[in-house]
Design an enzyme around this catalytic site. Structure first.
Site, PDB file in Angstrom:
ATOM      1  CG  ASP A  34      60.835  37.260  58.998  1.00 17.17           C
ATOM      2  OD1 ASP A  34      60.039  36.340  59.432  1.00 17.17           O
ATOM      3  OD2 ASP A  34      62.009  37.391  59.565  1.00 17.17           O
ATOM      4  CB  CYS A  37      55.527  34.968  61.929  1.00 19.16           C
ATOM      5  SG  CYS A  37      54.269  34.108  60.805  1.00 19.16           S
ATOM      6  CG  HIS A 157      51.565  37.269  62.094  1.00 24.63           C
ATOM      7  ND1 HIS A 157      52.954  37.250  61.421  1.00 24.63           N
ATOM      8  CD2 HIS A 157      51.789  37.613  63.398  1.00 24.63           C
ATOM      9  CE1 HIS A 157      53.759  37.726  62.380  1.00 24.63           C
ATOM     10  NE2 HIS A 157      53.062  38.162  63.447  1.00 24.63           N
TER      11      HIS A 157
END
Length: 175
Positions: A34, A37, A157
């Site tokens: 979102d 991370c 990520h």
């Protein structure tokens, strides 16, 4: 958010790739993608490192946002030493990083290590070696034992990470 573990019978001792230890006994804690991370992963890892229970989704988000604000403040506090390594205008960069949906990276990990006064180690999966290797370490001036551990994926990520069989350390910051 979920937890998945990789427990392999291969010992992480003695196995190396590119001169780095390969870790094969670890647990990955999936973190939502979102924009928080990196901050969620570090906040989650800080709880694990200090022996506190893993934060639920709501608390993890709250801790991530608090950490982000403190990281942005740390950039400002250390502006003379950090201006040169941020992309573009420093004030614009800091203003942008305060927004909850903006991704963090290496500069934010470095500042987080200072905010938390603890080491942070970043790992990445090495497909050829069949495990994780260390790709970056921040905050080594705060010690090398039991760092906060995060897993970086090549698509930008971060997830929280536990290398199994490690002891818990004392947190120097209550987020």
């Amino acid at each position: 958010m979920g937890i998945f573990s990789f427990r392999r019978k291969i010992s992480s001792h003695g196995k190396f790739s590119h001169g780095k230890t390969v870790y094969t006994d670890y647990s990955v804690i999936e973190i939502p993608g979102d924009g928080r991370c990196l901050f969620r992963s570090v906040a989650h890892g800080t709880c694990l490192r200090s022996g506190r229970p893993a934060p639920n989704e709501h608390l993890q988000r709250q801790l991530a946002d608090e950490l982000r604000a403190k990281v942005a403040d740390e950039f400002v506090k250390r502006s003379k030493e950090t201006e040169w390594f941020v992309e573009g205008d420093f004030d614009t960069y800091v203003s942008k990083i305060r927004k909850p949906n903006v991704w963090g990276g290496e500069p934010e990990l470095l500042m987080a290590s200072h905010v938390l006064e603890m080491p942070i180690t970043v790992y990445m999966h090495d497909k050829d070696a069949g495990g994780l290797i260390t790709i970056a370490e921040y905050g080594e001036e705060y010690g090398k034992e039991n760092p906060v551990k995060v897993l970086y994926h090549t698509y930008g990520h971060y997830d929280a990470l536990q290398i199994l069989g490690r002891k818990h350390g004392k947190s120097k910051l209550e987020l």
